[in-house]
Design an enzyme around this catalytic site. Structure first.
Site, PDB file in Angstrom:
ATOM      1  N   THR A  52      15.643  73.660 -55.754  1.00  0.00           N
ATOM      2  CA  THR A  52      16.207  74.236 -56.980  1.00  0.00           C
ATOM      3  C   THR A  52      17.559  74.901 -56.679  1.00  0.00           C
ATOM      4  O   THR A  52      17.976  74.967 -55.521  1.00  0.00           O
ATOM      5  CB  THR A  52      15.201  75.230 -57.608  1.00  0.00           C
ATOM      6  OG1 THR A  52      13.988  74.542 -57.815  1.00  0.00           O
ATOM      7  CG2 THR A  52      15.636  75.852 -58.891  1.00  0.00           C
ATOM      8  N   SER A  81       8.251  79.147 -61.906  1.00  0.00           N
ATOM      9  CA  SER A  81       8.401  80.448 -61.241  1.00  0.00           C
ATOM     10  C   SER A  81       9.848  80.908 -61.254  1.00  0.00           C
ATOM     11  O   SER A  81      10.190  81.921 -60.632  1.00  0.00           O
ATOM     12  CB  SER A  81       7.956  80.347 -59.781  1.00  0.00           C
ATOM     13  OG  SER A  81       6.641  79.906 -59.717  1.00  0.00           O
ATOM     14  N   GLY A 130      13.122  78.217 -54.667  1.00  0.00           N
ATOM     15  CA  GLY A 130      12.034  78.503 -53.728  1.00  0.00           C
ATOM     16  C   GLY A 130      10.642  78.362 -54.308  1.00  0.00           C
ATOM     17  O   GLY A 130       9.699  78.934 -53.770  1.00  0.00           O
TER      18      GLY A 130
HETATM   19  N1  GLU Z   1       9.596  73.675 -60.016  1.00  0.00           N
HETATM   20  C1  GLU Z   1       9.696  75.003 -59.554  1.00  0.00           C
HETATM   21  C2  GLU Z   1       9.555  75.996 -60.679  1.00  0.00           C
HETATM   22  O1  GLU Z   1       9.918  75.717 -61.770  1.00  0.00           O
HETATM   23  C3  GLU Z   1      10.970  75.245 -58.859  1.00  0.00           C
HETATM   24  C4  GLU Z   1      11.058  74.386 -57.652  1.00  0.00           C
HETATM   25  C5  GLU Z   1      11.625  75.072 -56.480  1.00  0.00           C
HETATM   26  O2  GLU Z   1      12.301  76.076 -56.580  1.00  0.00           O
HETATM   27  O3  GLU Z   1      11.388  74.572 -55.407  1.00  0.00           O
HETATM   28  O4  GLU Z   1       9.077  77.049 -60.469  1.00  0.00           O
END
Ligand code: GLU
Length: 615
Positions: free
Chosen positions: A390, A498, A518
């Protein structure tokens, strides 16, 4: 004539302009990058120098923070294709200085209507193994939201000095000319080469003719995505959600050679970004504003801070007791995150209770200095394998407007699938749903002791003006004695995130703009920074550098220097913690307002390769 000087303008143009362009585009980004910077008026911090510079130029040209964020996002799509882009989604916080109002926007990917709760189960109701099976190909792809989100914020808050389509230009230029692959991108290309090799279109862009990944410093060209961006310039957003790009996405998802998915043209046509209420908490003298559901980030962060407020962290510092309460607060809040949070259009979430001080006080009473609260007690626990991926950007403009924007394609290189002919990677965001959709009913005390019926998923699709027009599937848990988890896959639903783009204020004045990638470690990353700055009073660069410690409900994760502290580790283990070493947690991008110096301090995480630039 002095050697090396140019006599006439023609010669000057012939030599110097191309040289300047070469310098701009081909110099390794880390050569210019400065990971921290101070400024009086405006500041940009992103995870990549190209994006920081593109955004900074927009600010120089009297664009505002929203204009700059849009330009930066498109550049990030090109130079950090593993992390975010038009094939993904994100959450956008905006502070409008003139009105002192905070707006939050949800551009989260949405599950196609045909998605059902058991979609990620196989055989005897076992979750499909996460990597590489569940995350790769068409099945985990959600309807992308980044484009709709950015169009919405541009319409509402952009200066209009820059058209939406004009803000794609810096990205198009870099995609067409190519840029030297950074150390971080080279690392991830190598790590994901097998998944990328599964798809012809992905191979064609990210691997060389001999099948090997591009190495650091080699030039990566991306003509197809430049074409996609030009199409959007000519035909507007409709070409993506309703036109030829929508068709190409559907074909790629449904005909994926591995794991074909269920997306249809209607799913794309119905996509909307949604304006949500920010979540707010008061921490000591500060006001914290962050992203509400479907992100779990803001609610969980504020619950943790509310618990920590009952301890004198400044006195406890990083003593074993200080570290213990810091970790316990995270663990307790994560239990609630897993039990209650999901898409608010599908699930009734007791947000007010979760954010309340009395609720945090009850949680605080569970913390005991001698023994860690056991993990794995009743309640819905989820072991999510979310990787460090991300991207986040933080911007403050000369008017005092601020943007905190986190965006993603979920896994590194998302589903690993590039849309053939269009050059962008599709997300695998649906893997943020709980693969195991049901849980045994528990009688765990709920907020306010009411034990709400967590199965009463009030379908509130039509309550938000711009929420998805899609109909709910009405999926029920088929197993007796079980409930459908709030974050179970369902058609039209947004997977729980998250991501935690955040603002902090003091007496109405901005103090912090921050966020990080993260996965679920994002929440603890943002928390570490807030505590380092506001409780420990550390300078911003030190607060960013300090080794992080997080707890996501299973075990303690310590960055290396802390992990090497034998005494601390022994003390934590004696209290019942399981302790794990993590090389790096997060890649935060932060702007701090230093009230004594009256300056903005931009800091890009030394764990990454970003740049802070201000004026
Ligand atoms: N898909 C994750 C989320 O929306 C973020 C992915 C990541 O930061 O590795 O929380």
């Amino acid at each position: 004539m002095v050697p090396g000087t140019f006599r006439d303008e023609k010669r000057f143009e012939r030599y110097l302009v191309p040289l300047a362009l070469l310098f701009f585009f081909f110099l390794p980004s880390n050569l210019f990058s400065s990971q921290s910077s101070t400024a009086k008026s405006c500041m940009v911090v992103t995870a990549n120098s190209h994006a920081t510079r593109a955004a900074f130029e927009i600010l120089q040209d009297r664009g505002n923070a929203v204009d700059a964020a849009i330009a930066a996002q498109w550049v990030l799509n090109i130079v950090e294709p593993q992390s975010s882009g038009i094939g993904g989604g994100g959450f956008f916080l905006y502070y409008e200085a003139a009105t002192k109002r905070i707006y939050t926007f949800d551009g989260r990917e949405t599950a196609p209507q045909e998605v059902y709760p058991e979609i990620f189960l196989e055989g005897q109701d076992q979750p499909v193994p996460f990597k590489p099976n569940r995350i790769t190909g068409g099945r985990p792809v959600g309807v992308p939201g980044t484009l709709a989100l950015l169009q919405e914020v541009h319409e509402r808050f952009g200066t209009k000095r820059f058209s939406f389509s004009g803000l794609l230009n810096p990205a198009i230029e870099i995609a067409e000319r190519g840029f030297p692959v950074s150390k971080r991108l080279a690392y991830f290309l190598n790590q994901e080469k097998e998944r990328l090799a599964l798809f012809e279109a992905s191979r064609g862009i990210f691997l060389k003719k001999d099948g090997s990944p591009y190495r650091e410093g080699e030039i990566l060209l991306q003509k197809d995505i430049a074409k996609t961006f030009r199409l959007i310039q000519q035909q507007g957003m409709r070409v993506f959600y309703e036109g030829e790009i929508a068709e190409a996405i559907v074909q790629a998802v449904r005909n994926s050679p591995v794991n074909p998915g269920l997306m249809k043209r209607e799913d794309l046509a119905h996509y909307h970004a949604v304006e949500r209420m920010p979540v707010h908490g008061r921490y000591r003298n500060y006001d914290v504003f962050s992203m509400g559901p479907p992100s779990s980030g803001g609610v969980t962060l504020i619950e943790i801070l509310n618990i920590l407020e009952n301890f004198q962290l400044d006195l406890l510092g990083r003593t074993p007791n200080g570290v213990h309460v810091f970790l316990e607060a995270q663990k307790l809040a994560f239990e609630d995150r897993n039990e209650f949070l999901g898409d608010p259009d599908f699930v009734e979430i007791p947000i007010a209770e979760l954010l309340s001080k009395p609720f945090a006080e009850k949680k605080t009473q569970e913390i005991n200095y001698q023994t860690a609260v056991p993990t794995g007690r009743e309640g819905i626990r989820t072991l999510m394998l979310e990787p460090a991926n991300t991207t986040h950007l933080s911007i403050v403009d000369g008017w005092g407007n601020m943007v905190s924007f986190t965006s993603t394609i979920e896994e590194i290189f998302g589903s690993a699938m590039v849309v053939p002919g269009y050059g962008f990677v599709l997300n695998n965001e649906l893997t943020d749903f709980d693969a195991e959709p049901t849980a045994r009913r528990t009688d765990r005390t709920a907020p306010q002791d009411q034990a709400p019926d967590r199965r009463s998923f009030k379908r509130r699709h039509r309550m938000t003006k711009r929420s998805s027009a899609a109909e709910p599937t009405g999926a029920e848990s088929k197993k007796s004695g079980t409930i459908l988890k709030p974050n179970a896959p369902e058609g039209g639903k947004r997977p729980r995130s998250s991501m935690t783009p955040t603002f902090v204020f003091n007496g109405g004045k901005p103090v912090l703009v921050l966020g990080s990638p993260g996965g679920s470690a994002i929440i603890g990353t943002v928390l570490n920074l807030i505590v380092n700055l506001l409780d420990f009073g550390m300078p911003a660069t030190e607060a960013m550098k300090l080794d992080r410690m997080i707890h996501r409900g299973e075990e303690v994760e310590l960055e290396s220097a802390l992990f090497r502290n034998q005494e601390l580790k022994r003390e934590l283990m004696r209290r019942g913690h399981r302790v794990m070493e993590k090389e790096a947690i997060g890649n935060a991008q932060m702007i701090y307002f230093d009230p004594e110096e009256n300056i903005w301090v931009g800091v890009s995480d030394p764990r990454g390769e970003g740049e802070a630039l201000g004026r």
